[in-house]
Design an enzyme around this catalytic site. Structure first.
Site, PDB file in Angstrom:
ATOM      1  N   HIS A  40      87.093 -66.958 106.513  1.00 32.11           N
ATOM      2  CA  HIS A  40      86.435 -67.960 107.370  1.00 32.11           C
ATOM      3  C   HIS A  40      85.291 -68.537 106.546  1.00 32.11           C
ATOM      4  O   HIS A  40      84.166 -68.024 106.562  1.00 32.11           O
ATOM      5  CB  HIS A  40      85.915 -67.276 108.634  1.00 32.11           C
ATOM      6  N   ASP A  75      79.579 -70.772 107.461  1.00 37.23           N
ATOM      7  CA  ASP A  75      78.965 -71.997 107.996  1.00 37.23           C
ATOM      8  C   ASP A  75      77.981 -72.564 106.973  1.00 37.23           C
ATOM      9  O   ASP A  75      77.717 -71.967 105.933  1.00 37.23           O
ATOM     10  CB  ASP A  75      78.291 -71.720 109.348  1.00 37.23           C
TER      11      ASP A  75
HETATM   12  O1  G3I Z   1      75.118 -52.561 114.218  1.00 42.36           O
HETATM   13  C1  G3I Z   1      75.929 -52.117 115.280  1.00 42.36           C
HETATM   14  C2  G3I Z   1      76.460 -50.774 114.908  1.00 42.36           C
HETATM   15  O2  G3I Z   1      75.440 -49.857 114.697  1.00 42.36           O
HETATM   16  C3  G3I Z   1      77.330 -50.331 115.989  1.00 42.36           C
HETATM   17  O3  G3I Z   1      77.918 -49.115 115.643  1.00 42.36           O
HETATM   18  C4  G3I Z   1      78.393 -51.380 116.210  1.00 42.36           C
HETATM   19  C5  G3I Z   1      79.253 -51.015 117.345  1.00 42.36           C
HETATM   20  O4  G3I Z   1      78.552 -51.166 118.526  1.00 42.36           O
HETATM   21  O5  G3I Z   1      77.847 -52.638 116.463  1.00 42.36           O
HETATM   22  C6  G3I Z   1      77.044 -53.105 115.508  1.00 42.36           C
HETATM   23  O6  G3I Z   1      76.542 -54.346 115.925  1.00 42.36           O
HETATM   24  C7  G3I Z   1      77.217 -55.509 115.567  1.00 42.36           C
HETATM   25  C8  G3I Z   1      76.377 -56.191 114.522  1.00 42.36           C
HETATM   26  O7  G3I Z   1      76.911 -57.439 114.256  1.00 42.36           O
HETATM   27  C9  G3I Z   1      76.348 -55.417 113.205  1.00 42.36           C
HETATM   28  O8  G3I Z   1      75.379 -55.987 112.370  1.00 42.36           O
HETATM   29  C10 G3I Z   1      77.363 -56.395 116.783  1.00 42.36           C
HETATM   30  O9  G3I Z   1      78.308 -55.822 117.652  1.00 42.36           O
HETATM   31  C11 G3I Z   1      77.795 -57.781 116.413  1.00 42.36           C
HETATM   32  O10 G3I Z   1      77.769 -58.621 117.525  1.00 42.36           O
HETATM   33  C12 G3I Z   1      76.893 -58.331 115.345  1.00 42.36           C
HETATM   34  O11 G3I Z   1      77.410 -59.526 114.875  1.00 42.36           O
HETATM   35  C13 G3I Z   1      76.602 -60.410 114.136  1.00 42.36           C
HETATM   36  C14 G3I Z   1      77.159 -61.789 114.416  1.00 42.36           C
HETATM   37  O12 G3I Z   1      76.517 -62.765 113.621  1.00 42.36           O
HETATM   38  C15 G3I Z   1      77.046 -62.193 115.876  1.00 42.36           C
HETATM   39  O13 G3I Z   1      75.728 -62.279 116.247  1.00 42.36           O
HETATM   40  C16 G3I Z   1      76.707 -60.102 112.636  1.00 42.36           C
HETATM   41  O14 G3I Z   1      75.979 -58.932 112.319  1.00 42.36           O
HETATM   42  C17 G3I Z   1      76.149 -61.239 111.801  1.00 42.36           C
HETATM   43  O15 G3I Z   1      76.456 -61.002 110.457  1.00 42.36           O
HETATM   44  C18 G3I Z   1      76.735 -62.568 112.241  1.00 42.36           C
HETATM   45  O16 G3I Z   1      76.065 -63.579 111.540  1.00 42.36           O
HETATM   46  C19 G3I Z   1      76.694 -64.837 111.459  1.00 42.36           C
HETATM   47  C20 G3I Z   1      75.612 -65.865 111.759  1.00 42.36           C
HETATM   48  O17 G3I Z   1      75.189 -65.719 113.089  1.00 42.36           O
HETATM   49  C21 G3I Z   1      76.093 -67.279 111.477  1.00 42.36           C
HETATM   50  N1  G3I Z   1      76.595 -67.390 110.143  1.00 42.36           N
HETATM   51  C22 G3I Z   1      77.675 -66.476 109.864  1.00 42.36           C
HETATM   52  C23 G3I Z   1      77.243 -65.045 110.049  1.00 42.36           C
HETATM   53  C24 G3I Z   1      78.343 -64.070 109.691  1.00 42.36           C
HETATM   54  O18 G3I Z   1      79.390 -64.008 110.589  1.00 42.36           O
HETATM   55  O1  9MR Z   2      82.123 -70.809 111.966  1.00 44.38           O
HETATM   56  C1  9MR Z   2      81.243 -70.074 112.774  1.00 44.38           C
HETATM   57  C2  9MR Z   2      80.823 -68.815 112.063  1.00 44.38           C
HETATM   58  O2  9MR Z   2      80.098 -69.112 110.902  1.00 44.38           O
HETATM   59  C3  9MR Z   2      80.033 -67.894 112.981  1.00 44.38           C
HETATM   60  O3  9MR Z   2      79.850 -66.636 112.397  1.00 44.38           O
HETATM   61  C4  9MR Z   2      80.752 -67.716 114.297  1.00 44.38           C
HETATM   62  C5  9MR Z   2      79.962 -66.924 115.293  1.00 44.38           C
HETATM   63  O4  9MR Z   2      78.761 -67.534 115.574  1.00 44.38           O
HETATM   64  O5  9MR Z   2      81.077 -68.953 114.865  1.00 44.38           O
HETATM   65  C6  9MR Z   2      81.905 -69.755 114.076  1.00 44.38           C
HETATM   66  O6  9MR Z   2      82.143 -70.940 114.748  1.00 44.38           O
HETATM   67  C7  9MR Z   2      83.069 -70.881 115.784  1.00 44.38           C
HETATM   68  C8  9MR Z   2      82.341 -70.913 117.119  1.00 44.38           C
HETATM   69  O7  9MR Z   2      81.510 -69.827 117.312  1.00 44.38           O
HETATM   70  C9  9MR Z   2      83.358 -71.026 118.255  1.00 44.38           C
HETATM   71  N1  9MR Z   2      84.257 -72.133 118.052  1.00 44.38           N
HETATM   72  C10 9MR Z   2      84.981 -72.090 116.792  1.00 44.38           C
HETATM   73  C11 9MR Z   2      84.015 -72.070 115.635  1.00 44.38           C
HETATM   74  C12 9MR Z   2      84.756 -72.080 114.316  1.00 44.38           C
HETATM   75  O8  9MR Z   2      85.730 -71.094 114.251  1.00 44.38           O
END
Ligand code: G3I
Ligand code: 9MR
Length: 602
Positions: A519, A192
């Site tokens: 992505h 993003d």
């Molecule tokens: O850390 C735990 C781990 O210890 C455990 O074993 C595992 C299984 O339960 O889960 C892990 O947690 C996960 C965590 O990521 C790991 O860092 C969560 O389930 C998972 O929901 C979480 O996802 C995060 C995601 O956003 C949703 O909030 C990602 O870390 C994080 O990198 C991602 O960040 C996004 C930004 O919001 C928007 N931009 C893109 C970026 C990357 O996708």
């Molecule tokens: O593109 C978005 C990505 O950077 C984020 O990690 C992710 C989770 O927050 O969301 C993506 O955006 C999606 C949104 O959450 C749901 N609709 C589709 C979007 C693009 O695939």
């Protein structure tokens, strides 16, 4: 000795015509899983072979050079079952082939003959490191990406971010809702186009700690970014390229501090942009709510930056003083506001417009206090910061929301500050490593300390589970000098580069079966497509994206294969700055061990 099995189809194609199987050709039935980028001559070298049943006899393996001569012959191990999927695999160990060259490894599994490319070179991780770092140049917001630095990925800048609105959640008397501020620059977070302080702070921490660990190496590494050339020559640079790249983000971070010392959680559009180019984007941009976590991560990153950039005052006059002051003010704000958490649903009930982009929410900030206090102490030697650290966290891998280990590593690397504490933390880290090393040798079908348990697979696990373990092994190697830690750091990298359950090389642009459809809005919207040097998130059985159109995982796929090389799959195939920093921290740390500092540019 001439190899007598040459007539087999793929071998011929590769060897006779000299074709190297690189690029985005898909090989869904790849049966030899191997580091697709390269090994160094003296390194442990293994590959994983698929077999059809647990009773399969050890396969015969032959390695031939480009002339078709057999250079190695041997046998794979007995069959083992992958502890995650139960699938039968064998491991072939050809570590004693230690001459640099390009080879083909041919496996006779008694049913068919399969093969793969194999490269042994003196500096296998050099180009990978360079590209993984250059990925950040591509992520730069608010500026054109131009040749000769673009290396084929020229584009117009977008998101000038000189007209950013203060969101209602961040309003103060001094900056009421709708106040326009200017916060240009910095890196896009990920696939993003938003910019998040928590994740930026973590990324800067890992980045600058990697620099500290490998200074002579990074001091000479040339990245071909605009700052590489000063007055026509790279030798005029006043600051190493990797620190110049980081400065692009640090300057943006400084602008995210409000006048009272608190730091905005993020700079974002209200909801995610489509898959369009930066210069096509037009959604309004906001700074949203100051939080304790963002402010502390900022404080830690700035304090660390002030220490690291001290020798580069000439390149960045006034930066060290500015960063020091910013860090102290941020820390003071956090002390006065110790529990301001980012809760996006709650925020959206109270304020508008609703914000639905990444949350980076974290309701446990004692670790952020520990990290910030640690970095402020390391910078100022003011004992009040030392007294404020909270050394009570159990051993944990560092991730964006759990940063205590970054602080632990700082204490370990500075035993002169508190020898007893350093020793305790180091002992705990090494104790955990013993389990992982044992798993690599006993359980793993990929000879990897990572990936032997279902719980190893989740959003971002390639970085947070695998690369991070590799980085920890590098620290352990530095602290103890014991070879087993270097070996295991390399094993983690082998896993990332193809010796894994999907057979993908998880870095774009590298290997024979690379991730091709991340992505990543920048890649998707660019005429040249996927940019090289990006680590993708990795297998994630939680499939948080399974509801999104176009994301369909095959049924009953094991945790370690729950990966889709498809653009819509943000839960398994996104790219981000916090993951890429772990990729290059690992590859650079390993590359630095392959050369003397003076050679790092060669
Ligand atoms: O850390 C735990 C781990 O210890 C455990 O074993 C595992 C299984 O339960 O889960 C892990 O947690 C996960 C965590 O990521 C790991 O860092 C969560 O389930 C998972 O929901 C979480 O996802 C995060 C995601 O956003 C949703 O909030 C990602 O870390 C994080 O990198 C991602 O960040 C996004 C930004 O919001 C928007 N931009 C893109 C970026 C990357 O996708
Ligand atoms: O593109 C978005 C990505 O950077 C984020 O990690 C992710 C989770 O927050 O969301 C993506 O955006 C999606 C949104 O959450 C749901 N609709 C589709 C979007 C693009 O695939």
């Amino acid at each position: 000795m001439k190899h007598h099995r040459l007539p087999y189809p793929l071998v011929c194609a590769a060897v006779v015509t000299g074709i190297i199987l690189t690029g985005c050709s898909s090989q869904p039935n790849l049966q030899v899983r191997i580091n697709q980028v390269g090994f160094r001559p003296a390194q442990e070298k293994t590959a994983t072979i698929d077999v059809l049943s647990p009773e399969a006899e050890p396969c015969d393996v032959t390695i031939i050079n480009t002339a078709g001569d057999t250079v190695w012959q041997g046998c794979a191990s007995t069959t083992k079952l992958n502890p995650v999927s139960g699938k039968p695999r064998q491991i072939v160990d050809f570590s004693d082939l230690n001459e640099a060259g390009e080879y083909t490894l041919i496996v006779d599994n008694k049913i068919s003959i399969v093969n793969c490319q194999l490269s042994i070179t003196d500096r296998p991780y050099r180009e990978l490191t360079r590209k993984a770092l250059r990925a950040f140049y591509y992520q730069r917001a608010s500026m054109d990406i131009v040749e000769p630095y673009a290396e084929g990925y020229e584009r117009k800048g977008g998101h000038p971010d000189d007209h950013v609105l203060v969101h209602a959640s961040a309003a103060t008397d001094e900056r009421p809702e709708g106040t326009v501020i200017s916060c240009p620059g910095g890196w896009y977070d990920a696939g993003d186009y938003n910019k998040y302080i928590v994740n930026s702070g973590f990324t800067m921490g890992v980045w600058l700690m990697a620099y500290e660990l490998n200074k002579p190496y990074f001091d000479t590494l040339c990245l071909n970014i605009p700052e590489s050339i000063v007055n026509g020559k790279s030798s005029n640079r006043k600051c190493p390229d990797m620190l110049a790249e980081a400065m692009y983000n640090l300057r943006w971070m400084l602008m995210m501090q409000d006048t009272d010392g608190g730091v905005y959680h993020k700079l974002t559009e209200p909801d995610f942009e489509g898959f369009i180019r930066p210069d096509e984007c037009s959604k309004p941009r906001y700074v949203v709510m100051k939080t304790t976590a963002a402010t502390l991560d900022f404080a830690a990153a700035m304090a660390l930056a002030a220490r690291v950039y001290a020798p580069f005052e000439e390149a960045y006059p006034g930066f060290v003083a500015q960063a020091t002051e910013a860090a102290k003010r941020a820390y003071a704000w956090a002390q006065a506001n110790p529990a301001v958490y980012y809760d996006q649903p709650a925020l959206n009930e109270q304020f508008s417009p609703a914000i639905t982009t990444g949350a980076y929410d974290d309701f446990e900030v004692r670790d952020e206090f520990f990290w910030a206090a640690t970095e402020l102490y390391m910078l100022t030697k003011d004992r009040t910061y030392k007294a404020e650290r909270l050394p009570t966290f159990k051993y944990n891998h560092a991730v964006w929301g759990r940063v205590s280990q970054l602080a632990d590593l700082e204490w370990m690397m500075h035993p002169e500050e508190d020898g007893r504490f350093a020793m305790i933390r180091e002992a705990e880290m090494l104790a955990y490593m013993r389990y992982d090393i044992r798993d690599a040798e006993k359980k793993s079908v990929h000879r990897s300390p990572y990936g032997n348990d279902e719980r190893d697979f989740y959003w971002g696990c390639n970085s947070e589970g695998c690369c991070w373990r590799g980085i920890e092994f590098l620290y352990a190697y530095r602290l103890t000098g014991e070879e087993k830690y270097r070996i295991n750091a390399e094993r983690c990298l082998n896993y990332i580069l193809g010796q894994n359950a999907t057979g993908y090389c998880y870095v774009t642009g590298f290997g024979t079966k690379p991730a091709c459809h991340p992505h990543h809005r920048l890649s998707y919207s660019h005429p040249k497509g996927t940019h090289p040097g990006f680590l993708v998130g990795g297998p994630n059985p939680m499939k948080q994206d399974a509801e999104t159109d176009g994301v369909r995982y095959p049924k009953d796929v094991p945790a370690d294969e729950c990966y889709l090389d498809r653009q819509p799959s943000y839960a398994s195939n996104e790219v981000t700055i916090n993951w890429n920093v772990t990729l290059f921290a690992l590859t650079a740390g390993l590359d630095a061990l392959c050369c003397t500092p003076a050679e790092s540019e060669r």
